[in-house]
Design an enzyme around this catalytic site. Sequence first.
Site, PDB file in Angstrom:
ATOM      1  N   ASP A  77     -41.274 -29.026 -36.698  1.00 46.69           N
ATOM      2  CA  ASP A  77     -40.000 -28.592 -37.605  1.00 46.69           C
ATOM      3  C   ASP A  77     -38.870 -28.925 -36.583  1.00 46.69           C
ATOM      4  O   ASP A  77     -39.086 -29.379 -35.527  1.00 46.69           O
ATOM      5  CB  ASP A  77     -40.155 -27.218 -37.721  1.00 46.69           C
ATOM      6  CG  ASP A  77     -39.619 -26.834 -39.114  1.00 46.69           C
ATOM      7  OD1 ASP A  77     -38.468 -27.257 -39.496  1.00 46.69           O
ATOM      8  OD2 ASP A  77     -40.227 -26.443 -40.087  1.00 46.69           O
ATOM      9  N   HIS A  98     -36.996 -31.411 -41.828  1.00 53.45           N
ATOM     10  CA  HIS A  98     -37.203 -30.722 -40.787  1.00 53.45           C
ATOM     11  C   HIS A  98     -37.863 -31.549 -39.707  1.00 53.45           C
ATOM     12  O   HIS A  98     -39.089 -31.068 -39.189  1.00 53.45           O
ATOM     13  CB  HIS A  98     -38.509 -29.695 -41.590  1.00 53.45           C
ATOM     14  CG  HIS A  98     -37.851 -28.626 -42.465  1.00 53.45           C
ATOM     15  ND1 HIS A  98     -37.136 -27.566 -41.760  1.00 53.45           N
ATOM     16  CD2 HIS A  98     -37.970 -28.388 -43.636  1.00 53.45           C
ATOM     17  CE1 HIS A  98     -36.690 -26.623 -42.689  1.00 53.45           C
ATOM     18  NE2 HIS A  98     -37.291 -27.320 -43.698  1.00 53.45           N
ATOM     19  N   ASP A 131     -40.961 -30.099 -48.070  1.00 55.86           N
ATOM     20  CA  ASP A 131     -39.837 -29.013 -48.555  1.00 55.86           C
ATOM     21  C   ASP A 131     -38.426 -29.576 -47.808  1.00 55.86           C
ATOM     22  O   ASP A 131     -38.345 -30.081 -46.739  1.00 55.86           O
ATOM     23  CB  ASP A 131     -40.366 -27.795 -48.086  1.00 55.86           C
ATOM     24  CG  ASP A 131     -40.442 -27.682 -46.647  1.00 55.86           C
ATOM     25  OD1 ASP A 131     -40.826 -28.899 -45.917  1.00 55.86           O
ATOM     26  OD2 ASP A 131     -40.109 -26.542 -45.926  1.00 55.86           O
ATOM     27  N   GLU A 132     -37.494 -29.084 -48.516  1.00 56.55           N
ATOM     28  CA  GLU A 132     -36.071 -28.900 -48.054  1.00 56.55           C
ATOM     29  C   GLU A 132     -35.675 -30.106 -47.266  1.00 56.55           C
ATOM     30  O   GLU A 132     -35.300 -30.071 -46.124  1.00 56.55           O
ATOM     31  CB  GLU A 132     -35.946 -27.717 -47.108  1.00 56.55           C
ATOM     32  CG  GLU A 132     -36.248 -26.373 -48.029  1.00 56.55           C
ATOM     33  CD  GLU A 132     -36.286 -25.173 -46.924  1.00 56.55           C
ATOM     34  OE1 GLU A 132     -36.007 -24.053 -47.385  1.00 56.55           O
ATOM     35  OE2 GLU A 132     -36.657 -25.147 -45.760  1.00 56.55           O
ATOM     36  N   TRP A 189     -44.321 -22.557 -53.366  1.00 58.23           N
ATOM     37  CA  TRP A 189     -43.691 -21.589 -52.553  1.00 58.23           C
ATOM     38  C   TRP A 189     -42.284 -20.915 -53.072  1.00 58.23           C
ATOM     39  O   TRP A 189     -42.136 -19.711 -52.665  1.00 58.23           O
ATOM     40  CB  TRP A 189     -43.345 -22.092 -51.139  1.00 58.23           C
ATOM     41  CG  TRP A 189     -42.151 -23.036 -50.930  1.00 58.23           C
ATOM     42  CD1 TRP A 189     -42.210 -24.527 -51.099  1.00 58.23           C
ATOM     43  CD2 TRP A 189     -41.017 -22.817 -50.306  1.00 58.23           C
ATOM     44  NE1 TRP A 189     -40.825 -24.861 -50.990  1.00 58.23           N
ATOM     45  CE2 TRP A 189     -40.164 -23.934 -50.519  1.00 58.23           C
ATOM     46  CE3 TRP A 189     -40.179 -21.361 -50.227  1.00 58.23           C
ATOM     47  CZ2 TRP A 189     -38.763 -23.972 -50.077  1.00 58.23           C
ATOM     48  CZ3 TRP A 189     -38.996 -21.659 -49.593  1.00 58.23           C
ATOM     49  CH2 TRP A 189     -38.081 -22.717 -49.809  1.00 58.23           C
ATOM     50  N   TYR A 195     -44.534 -14.361 -48.642  1.00 59.73           N
ATOM     51  CA  TYR A 195     -43.879 -14.808 -47.224  1.00 59.73           C
ATOM     52  C   TYR A 195     -43.850 -13.398 -46.397  1.00 59.73           C
ATOM     53  O   TYR A 195     -43.017 -12.746 -46.695  1.00 59.73           O
ATOM     54  CB  TYR A 195     -42.521 -15.056 -47.573  1.00 59.73           C
ATOM     55  CG  TYR A 195     -42.589 -16.467 -47.794  1.00 59.73           C
ATOM     56  CD1 TYR A 195     -43.660 -17.411 -48.588  1.00 59.73           C
ATOM     57  CD2 TYR A 195     -41.337 -17.577 -47.243  1.00 59.73           C
ATOM     58  CE1 TYR A 195     -43.683 -18.853 -48.581  1.00 59.73           C
ATOM     59  CE2 TYR A 195     -41.653 -18.736 -47.342  1.00 59.73           C
ATOM     60  CZ  TYR A 195     -42.616 -19.594 -48.116  1.00 59.73           C
ATOM     61  OH  TYR A 195     -42.470 -20.932 -48.197  1.00 59.73           O
ATOM     62  N   ASP A 214     -42.979 -13.260 -43.486  1.00 58.68           N
ATOM     63  CA  ASP A 214     -41.853 -13.306 -42.573  1.00 58.68           C
ATOM     64  C   ASP A 214     -40.755 -12.253 -43.384  1.00 58.68           C
ATOM     65  O   ASP A 214     -39.775 -11.843 -42.773  1.00 58.68           O
ATOM     66  CB  ASP A 214     -41.027 -14.690 -42.371  1.00 58.68           C
ATOM     67  CG  ASP A 214     -40.822 -15.184 -43.432  1.00 58.68           C
ATOM     68  OD1 ASP A 214     -41.597 -15.286 -44.483  1.00 58.68           O
ATOM     69  OD2 ASP A 214     -39.909 -16.271 -43.527  1.00 58.68           O
ATOM     70  N   TRP A 244     -43.372 -17.676 -41.222  1.00 61.90           N
ATOM     71  CA  TRP A 244     -42.184 -18.340 -40.725  1.00 61.90           C
ATOM     72  C   TRP A 244     -41.889 -17.489 -39.434  1.00 61.90           C
ATOM     73  O   TRP A 244     -41.529 -16.368 -39.629  1.00 61.90           O
ATOM     74  CB  TRP A 244     -41.271 -19.074 -41.603  1.00 61.90           C
ATOM     75  CG  TRP A 244     -41.634 -19.620 -42.736  1.00 61.90           C
ATOM     76  CD1 TRP A 244     -41.944 -19.117 -43.939  1.00 61.90           C
ATOM     77  CD2 TRP A 244     -42.134 -20.904 -42.619  1.00 61.90           C
ATOM     78  NE1 TRP A 244     -42.661 -20.272 -44.729  1.00 61.90           N
ATOM     79  CE2 TRP A 244     -42.625 -21.176 -44.184  1.00 61.90           C
ATOM     80  CE3 TRP A 244     -42.268 -22.067 -41.735  1.00 61.90           C
ATOM     81  CZ2 TRP A 244     -43.107 -22.608 -44.658  1.00 61.90           C
ATOM     82  CZ3 TRP A 244     -42.400 -23.460 -42.345  1.00 61.90           C
ATOM     83  CH2 TRP A 244     -43.049 -23.482 -43.402  1.00 61.90           C
ATOM     84  N   GLU A 291     -38.810 -17.855 -37.463  1.00 64.08           N
ATOM     85  CA  GLU A 291     -37.559 -17.949 -36.908  1.00 64.08           C
ATOM     86  C   GLU A 291     -37.174 -16.576 -36.280  1.00 64.08           C
ATOM     87  O   GLU A 291     -36.612 -16.740 -35.311  1.00 64.08           O
ATOM     88  CB  GLU A 291     -36.514 -18.071 -37.965  1.00 64.08           C
ATOM     89  CG  GLU A 291     -36.423 -19.645 -38.842  1.00 64.08           C
ATOM     90  CD  GLU A 291     -37.204 -19.405 -40.185  1.00 64.08           C
ATOM     91  OE1 GLU A 291     -38.468 -19.068 -39.994  1.00 64.08           O
ATOM     92  OE2 GLU A 291     -36.997 -20.384 -40.778  1.00 64.08           O
TER      93      GLU A 291
HETATM   94  C1  ACM Z   1     -40.643 -23.303 -46.966  1.00 60.33           C
HETATM   95  O1  ACM Z   1     -40.620 -22.308 -47.080  1.00 60.33           O
HETATM   96  N1  ACM Z   1     -39.746 -24.201 -46.735  1.00 60.33           N
HETATM   97  C2  ACM Z   1     -41.949 -24.235 -47.676  1.00 60.33           C
END
Ligand code: ACM
Length: 766
Positions: free
Chosen positions: A192, A262, A325-326, A398, A423, A425, A474, A476
């Site tokens: 990432d 990412h 993604d993103e 997701w 999720y 997190d 995730w 973070e």
């Molecule tokens: C994601 O949560 N960006 C897959």
Amino acid sequence: MACAASVLAGCTAKSVQASYGIIPQPQAVDEASGEPFRLSSSTTIAYPEGNEGLANDAERLAEYIEQLTGHRLCVSTDTAAAGTIVLKDALQSENREAYELIVDSRNIDINGASAAGAFYGIQTLRKSIPAASSGGADVMFPPVTISDAPRFAYRGAHFDVSRHFFPADSVKAFIDMLALHNINTFHWHLSDDQGWRIEIKSRPELTEKGSRRPCTVTGRNSGVFDSIPVEGFFTQEQARDIVRYAADRHIRIIPEIDLPGHMLAALSAYPELGCTGGPYEVWSQWGVADDVLCAGNDSTLAFIDDVLRELVDIFPAEYFHIGGDECPKTRWENCPKCQARIRALGLKSDASGSKEAKLQSYVMNHAAALLRENGRRVIGWDEILEGGVDGDITIMSWRGQSGGIEAARRGHDVIMTPNTYLYFDYYQTADTENEPLGIGGYVPIEKVYSLEPVPAELEGAERDRILGVQANLWTEYIKTFSHAQYMELPRMAALSEVQWTDQGKKDYDRFVERLPQLLDHYRANGYNYATHVFDVKGELKPDSVARAVSITLSTVDNAPVRYTLDGSMPTEESALYESPVLIDNTATLMAVAVRPSGMSNVYKASASFSKASFAEVKEMSEPHPSYKSGGRASLVDGIFGSNGYKDGLWTGFTARDPEIVIDLGNAQKISKVTLRSLVHTDNWIFDMRGVRIAVSADGHKFNDVASDTYPALSAPAHEIVSRNLYFGPVEARYVKISVEIEKSIPAWHPGKGACSFFFTDEILID
Ligand code: ACM
Ligand code: ZN
């Protein structure tokens, strides 16, 4: 196998009773009467000679039993002897993970449709042992026939080791947690923006440079950085060892290299792969970066090929995850190479997607082709639907379940991992003040449990496209493995039942009844887990007739609840809760559930009273339709909101300055107005810029008695603000509160120049 048959007869040892109330709930449990099977130090575990898969399973079972009871059982190939746990893989079933577990007084037979099936029988047997009391004890297993098989073939858990690094022993512990929950797929998020975590021998800079960052942003992207380096990666040898460790537990590892966004960590190592050429740095903050791989650059495709070729050699699983993604298209829109590629490929923006979205699909399809050549299949996040991708790519939904629905309709296989349910997190309690800082969101365990992964919108063959279910972690905001466990457990237990148990056999209340037995296993393994599920839950309702707040308390298992109203901590001797508690004076109720295992966390609820309590709110400007709370009366009902703006207790205004007029019913002497508001700038909810208080005897002619102004906010904030406005004592029946809201959001905020929201939950007058 090194073990010694015990010389002591097992029956002299203390014994404990097994219970088949396990998680995930098996499909069929048929208990019979009769003599139990006694598991003692002289019990053996047997598997058919030459069967390597079952030999491995036997070794796992011996480890589990030794950990729980202290008995190190002999493993043999004499499957005919009495007093034996016999492992077989001869069950006739279309589901290779099916098993049958039969207990009688002579033997325990675990017959899988494969060694994997037998392994789930072993997990069931293991979880039937009362972990809290089995140390040194024999275990009595009542006669039973359990016929079981998972509902979904794909039962996943994802773990991000990029945002924070978790070393090999943590990853193995994570894999052990999956085994305990019958999860068969570990989605390993290895790259990432904030760190590249897997050795690629042909691209050594990826880990030399890309696996290190010198610091990390504090709070939620506060702009302030700590000075703690985060670094680490897995050598290929370590990764292979982890793959073997997982395989021994019938868990496949799906590695993820997140393409083409990412990628800042990779770009920091190989800046020529970016559209601008850099320089780039391993990111020390969170979010979505504009800098991504340049899709117009041939060396980018060669890079992807090199990385995937090395990973194919390490990871034997059928599936690979290539992210998707993103991925912002900002750089591509302005990059001559990317635009040249778009022209060369003849890509055009149309209703099916922008030309840049199609360029991303070109990259994803390129990676998929290489993996296909190597006999693999590909998974990508749901964004890749935007440019359309090859039909054999599996979509991981997701952003809720809608991407999965769309994908299934288009003929893609789908894995459901909706952030709204899975999720991990996200916060698991609304009481975020007492939680470690998290990314936000709210996914309590009952929400996880409630997920039906096959949406009702899908029909016929589309429904079969849903291969399974996965939760994502995730990291973070998760720096330690202990914190990771706290976020996973016991939500993973709820996940496991969504993944394993047929829909008609799921029942949340029964699940919660079975949970304590699994928690004993968490403790036996030294896992850190959350206990919110057993806390006291409260519901506050205004009672306008009694002019009081009524508080209803409950627990999932109807455990006795003790409470206080005088500010003291509740104990086992405090008042026993029997029926809703009415509060008609400012007070805080504190309550705990009392169980043999101890007291729960403390539940707190306050009600606040003033001369305005239950008065009539005569006038109020129209609030935003989504934030009307319980209507006007909620501003004087004694009930405060939480710091969550969507809790239904906040009234939200925007666009125009709100005015509120309260009728106290008769003239009263007053000298103070308190106005509570919520500031949550991430959600465009700002502090007011000014307020004016006016009073009246007749409701027509108002005299100003107090006013104040407040500076524009200079930084992000999330807090509840209570503003007191004092004035000389006056006699008044009507009180008007006029608020000036922030109508131009300051320049530091993404909403710069726009009108903010103003949220209030209560007005107090004294
Ligand atoms: C994601 O949560 N960006 C897959
Ligand atoms: Zn480019």
